[in-house]
Write a protein that holds these residues in place. Structure first.
Motif, PDB file in Angstrom:
ATOM      1  N   LEU A  14       0.838  -1.199   0.000  1.00  0.00           N
ATOM      2  CA  LEU A  14       0.000   0.000   0.000  1.00  0.00           C
ATOM      3  C   LEU A  14       0.872   1.248   0.000  1.00  0.00           C
ATOM      4  CD1 LEU A  14      -3.242   0.603   1.993  1.00  0.00           C
ATOM      5  CD2 LEU A  14      -1.424   2.321   2.085  1.00  0.00           C
ATOM      6  N   ALA A  15       0.566   2.167  -0.893  1.00  0.00           N
ATOM      7  CA  ALA A  15       1.268   3.449  -0.970  1.00  0.00           C
ATOM      8  C   ALA A  15       0.275   4.566  -0.722  1.00  0.00           C
ATOM      9  CB  ALA A  15       1.924   3.622  -2.340  1.00  0.00           C
ATOM     10  N   ALA A  16       0.718   5.596  -0.006  1.00  0.00           N
ATOM     11  CA  ALA A  16      -0.145   6.721   0.336  1.00  0.00           C
ATOM     12  C   ALA A  16       0.440   8.014  -0.219  1.00  0.00           C
ATOM     13  CB  ALA A  16      -0.312   6.831   1.846  1.00  0.00           C
ATOM     14  N   VAL A  17      -0.440   8.835  -0.779  1.00  0.00           N
ATOM     15  CA  VAL A  17      -0.086  10.185  -1.217  1.00  0.00           C
ATOM     16  C   VAL A  17      -0.909  11.140  -0.368  1.00  0.00           C
ATOM     17  CG1 VAL A  17      -0.051  11.832  -3.129  1.00  0.00           C
ATOM     18  CG2 VAL A  17       0.397   9.398  -3.569  1.00  0.00           C
ATOM     19  N   LEU A  18      -0.227  11.926   0.457  1.00  0.00           N
ATOM     20  CA  LEU A  18      -0.898  12.731   1.462  1.00  0.00           C
ATOM     21  C   LEU A  18      -0.927  14.194   1.061  1.00  0.00           C
ATOM     22  CD1 LEU A  18       0.851  11.140   4.562  1.00  0.00           C
ATOM     23  CD2 LEU A  18      -1.054  10.255   3.200  1.00  0.00           C
ATOM     24  N   GLN A  19      -1.756  14.969   1.760  1.00  0.00           N
ATOM     25  CA  GLN A  19      -1.849  16.402   1.495  1.00  0.00           C
ATOM     26  C   GLN A  19      -0.633  17.162   2.015  1.00  0.00           C
ATOM     27  OE1 GLN A  19      -5.569  18.504   2.175  1.00  0.00           O
ATOM     28  NE2 GLN A  19      -6.584  16.569   2.630  1.00  0.00           N
ATOM     29  N   GLU A  20       0.093  16.564   2.981  1.00  0.00           N
ATOM     30  CA  GLU A  20       1.145  17.310   3.654  1.00  0.00           C
ATOM     31  C   GLU A  20       2.364  17.569   2.784  1.00  0.00           C
ATOM     32  OE1 GLU A  20      -0.208  14.311   6.660  1.00  0.00           O
ATOM     33  OE2 GLU A  20      -1.137  15.200   4.899  1.00  0.00           O
ATOM     34  N   GLY A  21       2.487  16.892   1.642  1.00  0.00           N
ATOM     35  CA  GLY A  21       3.598  17.166   0.735  1.00  0.00           C
ATOM     36  C   GLY A  21       4.860  16.371   0.995  1.00  0.00           C
ATOM     37  N   GLY A  22       4.848  15.424   1.920  1.00  0.00           N
ATOM     38  CA  GLY A  22       5.960  14.498   2.075  1.00  0.00           C
ATOM     39  C   GLY A  22       7.078  14.937   2.990  1.00  0.00           C
ATOM     40  N   GLY A  23       6.984  16.128   3.586  1.00  0.00           N
ATOM     41  CA  GLY A  23       8.018  16.560   4.501  1.00  0.00           C
ATOM     42  C   GLY A  23       9.237  17.121   3.785  1.00  0.00           C
ATOM     43  N   ASP A  24      10.158  17.637   4.543  1.00  0.00           N
ATOM     44  CA  ASP A  24      11.380  18.227   3.997  1.00  0.00           C
ATOM     45  C   ASP A  24      12.566  17.480   4.589  1.00  0.00           C
ATOM     46  OD1 ASP A  24      13.479  19.693   3.143  1.00  0.00           O
ATOM     47  OD2 ASP A  24      12.959  21.530   4.218  1.00  0.00           O
ATOM     48  N   PHE A  25      13.164  16.602   3.791  1.00  0.00           N
ATOM     49  CA  PHE A  25      14.273  15.787   4.274  1.00  0.00           C
ATOM     50  C   PHE A  25      15.598  16.263   3.702  1.00  0.00           C
ATOM     51  CE2 PHE A  25      10.460  13.076   3.979  1.00  0.00           C
ATOM     52  CZ  PHE A  25      10.298  12.753   5.309  1.00  0.00           C
ATOM     53  N   GLY A  26      15.617  17.407   3.015  1.00  0.00           N
ATOM     54  CA  GLY A  26      16.843  17.881   2.393  1.00  0.00           C
ATOM     55  C   GLY A  26      17.278  17.001   1.240  1.00  0.00           C
ATOM     56  N   LEU A  27      16.334  16.317   0.598  1.00  0.00           N
ATOM     57  CA  LEU A  27      16.655  15.374  -0.466  1.00  0.00           C
ATOM     58  C   LEU A  27      16.350  15.961  -1.834  1.00  0.00           C
ATOM     59  CD1 LEU A  27      15.164  12.088   1.043  1.00  0.00           C
ATOM     60  CD2 LEU A  27      17.537  12.868   1.123  1.00  0.00           C
ATOM     61  N   GLN A  83       6.797   2.639  -5.679  1.00  0.00           N
ATOM     62  CA  GLN A  83       6.593   1.622  -4.649  1.00  0.00           C
ATOM     63  C   GLN A  83       5.992   0.344  -5.236  1.00  0.00           C
ATOM     64  OE1 GLN A  83       5.150   3.699  -1.198  1.00  0.00           O
ATOM     65  NE2 GLN A  83       4.535   1.801  -0.170  1.00  0.00           N
ATOM     66  N   ARG A  84       5.360   0.454  -6.427  1.00  0.00           N
ATOM     67  CA  ARG A  84       4.702  -0.671  -7.088  1.00  0.00           C
ATOM     68  C   ARG A  84       3.708  -1.373  -6.150  1.00  0.00           C
ATOM     69  NH1 ARG A  84       7.219  -2.304 -12.054  1.00  0.00           N
ATOM     70  NH2 ARG A  84       7.773  -0.323 -13.035  1.00  0.00           N
ATOM     71  N   PRO A  85       2.754  -0.606  -5.613  1.00  0.00           N
ATOM     72  CA  PRO A  85       1.839  -1.182  -4.620  1.00  0.00           C
ATOM     73  C   PRO A  85       0.675  -1.919  -5.274  1.00  0.00           C
ATOM     74  CG  PRO A  85       1.287   1.105  -4.966  1.00  0.00           C
ATOM     75  CD  PRO A  85       2.472   0.821  -5.852  1.00  0.00           C
ATOM     76  N   GLU A  86      -0.039  -2.658  -4.452  1.00  0.00           N
ATOM     77  CA  GLU A  86      -1.317  -3.238  -4.867  1.00  0.00           C
ATOM     78  C   GLU A  86      -2.443  -2.231  -4.692  1.00  0.00           C
ATOM     79  OE1 GLU A  86      -2.064  -6.675  -2.487  1.00  0.00           O
ATOM     80  OE2 GLU A  86      -0.105  -7.552  -2.875  1.00  0.00           O
ATOM     81  N   VAL A  87      -2.272  -1.344  -3.707  1.00  0.00           N
ATOM     82  CA  VAL A  87      -3.304  -0.374  -3.355  1.00  0.00           C
ATOM     83  C   VAL A  87      -2.655   1.000  -3.227  1.00  0.00           C
ATOM     84  CG1 VAL A  87      -5.034   0.309  -1.635  1.00  0.00           C
ATOM     85  CG2 VAL A  87      -4.620  -2.119  -2.092  1.00  0.00           C
ATOM     86  N   MET A  88      -3.347   2.024  -3.747  1.00  0.00           N
ATOM     87  CA  MET A  88      -2.915   3.404  -3.532  1.00  0.00           C
ATOM     88  C   MET A  88      -4.021   4.153  -2.805  1.00  0.00           C
ATOM     89  SD  MET A  88      -0.872   4.566  -7.003  1.00  0.00           S
ATOM     90  CE  MET A  88      -0.320   6.111  -6.287  1.00  0.00           C
ATOM     91  N   VAL A  89      -3.626   4.902  -1.784  1.00  0.00           N
ATOM     92  CA  VAL A  89      -4.540   5.755  -1.031  1.00  0.00           C
ATOM     93  C   VAL A  89      -4.076   7.187  -1.255  1.00  0.00           C
ATOM     94  CG1 VAL A  89      -5.364   6.378   1.270  1.00  0.00           C
ATOM     95  CG2 VAL A  89      -4.990   3.973   0.676  1.00  0.00           C
ATOM     96  N   LEU A  90      -4.949   8.020  -1.803  1.00  0.00           N
ATOM     97  CA  LEU A  90      -4.561   9.376  -2.172  1.00  0.00           C
ATOM     98  C   LEU A  90      -5.523  10.375  -1.538  1.00  0.00           C
ATOM     99  CD1 LEU A  90      -4.546   7.438  -5.066  1.00  0.00           C
ATOM    100  CD2 LEU A  90      -2.929   9.259  -5.604  1.00  0.00           C
ATOM    101  N   ASP A  91      -4.966  11.313  -0.790  1.00  0.00           N
ATOM    102  CA  ASP A  91      -5.766  12.323  -0.108  1.00  0.00           C
ATOM    103  C   ASP A  91      -5.632  13.643  -0.863  1.00  0.00           C
ATOM    104  OD1 ASP A  91      -7.291  13.715   1.674  1.00  0.00           O
ATOM    105  OD2 ASP A  91      -5.970  13.449   3.396  1.00  0.00           O
ATOM    106  N   GLU A  92      -6.637  13.985  -1.618  1.00  0.00           N
ATOM    107  CA  GLU A  92      -6.649  15.207  -2.436  1.00  0.00           C
ATOM    108  C   GLU A  92      -5.395  15.298  -3.311  1.00  0.00           C
ATOM    109  OE1 GLU A  92      -9.028  17.312  -2.960  1.00  0.00           O
ATOM    110  OE2 GLU A  92     -10.397  16.409  -1.514  1.00  0.00           O
TER     111      GLU A  92
END
Length: 267
Positions: free
Chosen positions: A87-100, A164-173
């Motif tokens: 399962l892969a999730a796409v969130l509204q928060e934008g994924g954070g800032d990891f300096g990447l 991620q090649r998931p079976e399920v994707m959960v996407l929030d907006e």
């Protein structure tokens, strides 16, 4: 026992899920199944409980009661790595800032499929490159993620989920911050993957065009569930969204189209 449909690869079952925080019921006894390969749209006004429900699916918010089953397994009883591979999730928060960099952010999607400290194998690199290309961010691969616009960040996060090649994707907006072209591209991509997807969307016309069924929530509960043509009615829009609207099938596509009545148009 899970519905037989939910035991197939990518089958998702939400069974009597409730979430209570303090004296507030954010989600109330929500039940639905999502068949393997089906795209379910989650709709409803602000505060309806959509994001809270989605958080129970990708294991950020534990349900007060009920179960979330993936392939017949309770996601809250399985190892985190097991869920991350499926399962892969796409969130509204934008994924954070990891300096990447953008490339490194997308490459994080391969982490569940590797052992600790493993580098990217040729197959991983090919998957990452494909995800960057499909989300139209390949030219940003070496750019710092934290320097991107909101729309670019959103596309990168969808690319990471794709890698991620998931079976399920959960996407929030997932269309937040995206221009019209990239809204369509992102939803076409998810639709074309052929995997199970649960997508929270405010744009009901996009939801009708790209989702097999719609689940409308209000006050933490499901108030309508079914094909877009059955769910999107003037009565539902009036009772749930408190707006007057007309709903007609598009003459070329047959997809339901919601037209809001404003000002003098309101009867």
């Amino acid at each position: 026992m899970a519905d037989a449909q939910a035991v197939l690869m990518g089958g998702l079952a939400v069974q009597e899920v409730s979430v209570r925080i303090g004296d507030r019921d954010l989600v109330r006894a929500v039940t639905f199944d999502v068949a393997p390969g089906e795209v379910l749209g989650l709709a409803g006004p602000n505060g309806a409980g959509k994001s809270t429900l989605l958080r129970t699916l990708y294991r950020v918010r534990r349900p007060t009661s009920g179960q979330v089953l993936l392939d017949g397994h309770d996601v809250w009883r399985m190892p985190g790595r097991w869920l991350a591979r499926r399962l892969a999730a796409v969130l509204q928060e934008g994924g954070g800032d990891f300096g990447l960099s953008v490339h490194d952010m997308v490459a994080m999607g391969r982490t569940p499929h590797k052992r600790a400290f493993d580098g990217d194998a040729p197959a991983d690199r090919a998957i990452i490159a494909e995800a960057l290309e499909r989300l139209d961010v390949a030219d940003l691969a070496h750019a710092p993620f934290d320097r991107l616009s909101g729309g670019e960040k959103q596309r990168v996060m969808i690319a990471r989920a794709l890698a991620q090649r998931p079976e399920v994707m959960v996407l929030d907006e997932p269309t937040n911050h995206l221009d019209l072209r990239h809204q369509l591209d992102a939803l076409r991509l998810v639709r074309g993957l052929g995997i199970t997807a649960v997508i929270a969307l405010h744009d009901l016309n996009l939801a009708a065009a790209f989702c097999d069924r719609l689940c409308v929530m209000d006050g933490g509960a499901v108030v309508a569930l079914g094909p877009p043509g059955e769910v999107l009615t003037p009565r539902m829009l009036r009772e749930v969204y408190r707006v007057e609207a007309e709903v007609e099938a598009h003459p070329r596509t047959g997809v339901p189209q919601v037209t809001l009545l404003t000002g003098e148009d309101v009867p």
